[in-house]
Motif scaffolding. Structure first.
Motif, PDB file in Angstrom:
ATOM      1  N   GLU A  19      44.704  41.074  40.765  1.00  0.00           N
ATOM      2  CA  GLU A  19      44.616  39.926  40.468  1.00  0.00           C
ATOM      3  C   GLU A  19      43.025  40.038  40.963  1.00  0.00           C
ATOM      4  N   LEU A  20      42.705  39.739  41.945  1.00  0.00           N
ATOM      5  CA  LEU A  20      41.127  39.847  42.754  1.00  0.00           C
ATOM      6  C   LEU A  20      40.133  40.841  42.329  1.00  0.00           C
ATOM      7  N   LEU A  21      40.777  42.107  41.995  1.00  0.00           N
ATOM      8  CA  LEU A  21      39.295  43.330  41.209  1.00  0.00           C
ATOM      9  C   LEU A  21      39.213  41.791  39.630  1.00  0.00           C
ATOM     10  N   HIS A  22      40.304  41.526  39.122  1.00  0.00           N
ATOM     11  CA  HIS A  22      39.844  41.018  37.598  1.00  0.00           C
ATOM     12  C   HIS A  22      38.989  39.523  37.726  1.00  0.00           C
ATOM     13  N   PHE A  23      39.555  39.143  39.012  1.00  0.00           N
ATOM     14  CA  PHE A  23      38.631  37.907  39.230  1.00  0.00           C
ATOM     15  C   PHE A  23      36.800  37.840  39.943  1.00  0.00           C
ATOM     16  N   HIS A  24      37.060  38.979  40.736  1.00  0.00           N
ATOM     17  CA  HIS A  24      35.489  39.792  40.783  1.00  0.00           C
ATOM     18  C   HIS A  24      34.760  40.378  39.653  1.00  0.00           C
ATOM     19  N   ILE A  83      44.720  32.562  42.631  1.00  0.00           N
ATOM     20  CA  ILE A  83      44.994  33.804  42.773  1.00  0.00           C
ATOM     21  C   ILE A  83      45.459  33.292  44.579  1.00  0.00           C
ATOM     22  N   LEU A  84      44.336  32.125  45.235  1.00  0.00           N
ATOM     23  CA  LEU A  84      44.473  31.747  46.488  1.00  0.00           C
ATOM     24  C   LEU A  84      46.571  31.755  46.586  1.00  0.00           C
ATOM     25  N   TYR A  85      46.472  30.757  45.790  1.00  0.00           N
ATOM     26  CA  TYR A  85      48.274  30.606  45.831  1.00  0.00           C
ATOM     27  C   TYR A  85      49.345  31.615  46.262  1.00  0.00           C
ATOM     28  N   MET A  86      48.630  32.157  44.807  1.00  0.00           N
ATOM     29  CA  MET A  86      49.601  33.491  44.645  1.00  0.00           C
ATOM     30  C   MET A  86      49.240  34.133  46.212  1.00  0.00           C
TER      31      MET A  86
END
Length: 227
Positions: A19-24, A83-86
């Protein structure tokens, strides 16, 4: 594991890191579009001698360049908060591991077992075997089962440390007198390396972290052997 001259992130090994990579990538595309638009406008201003005064003073233009940045910020903020809540969510973990930071080594305790704990020190360069990585290998690896939700409890006994494993998307501060927690779940077996990410003294660079993710059956055999 990062390789020389690598420009991007390490391959994701957990759902959170994916998820972090997708957000990046999502945010990088927005930055790329904004930069291209600004560069285009600057080039027009430098190459065009004509100025449209009615356009420069129009209320419509001011409205657009006020509302558009707000919309862009919303497009960035919403997936970021998701993502922060995940990352803070704990879904009934199957295993709990307590990590304590020291100057300058880590100690681990498997709290679901009666007496399963050990210290993890960096292997000196002169004692490395062929194929092992300098400043990253440890004498006792943290063996964890893959595809299982694991809760990490992280604290410190002396100064500030930070327990970080990039490929799992983990970075949690180890603070004396405070117990922080994070969740990890590896999607494939392998060795995953990290280091202390908080300057904690003269040997800060010599506090590596090595996670060995294995199938659940192998982890059960390892835990019986360690006990």
């Amino acid at each position: 594991m990062a390789y020389p001259f690598q420009l991007g992130f390490q391959d994701a090994t957990s759902p959170i890191m994916e998820e972090l990579l997708h957000f990046h990538d999502h945010t990088l595309m927005i930055v790329f579009l904004i930069s291209s638009l600004v560069l285009y406008i600057i080039s027009l201003m430098l190459t065009t001698k004509l100025t449209h005064t009615s356009t420069m003073d129009a209320q419509e233009v001011e409205t657009i360049w006020t509302i558009l940045p707000a919309i862009i910020l919303i497009l960035i903020a919403l997936p970021s908060l998701r993502i922060l809540y995940m990352m803070d969510e704990i879904n009934s973990p199957s295993l709990t591991v307590k990590t304590m930071g020291h100057q300058w080594y880590w100690s681990y305790e498997y709290t679901d077992y009666e007496d399963l704990s050990f210290d993890s020190y960096m292997i000196p360069t002169q004692e490395l075997k062929p194929g092992e990585l300098r400043l990253l290998e440890v004498d006792n690896r943290v063996v964890l089962p893959m595809e299982v939700t694991i809760r990490m409890l992280i604290s410190s006994e002396d100064v500030l440390h930070s327990w970080a494993v990039p490929s799992l998307g983990l970075k949690t501060d180890a603070i004396p007198g405070r117990l922080n927690q994070t969740t990890l779940m590896g999607t494939r077996p392998g060795l995953y390396y990290g280091q202390c990410s908080e300057i904690c003294g003269s040997n800060h660079s010599f506090m590596p972290i090595v996670l060995e993710l294995v199938p659940l059956s192998y982890f059960e055999k390892w835990s019986v052997f360690m006990l």
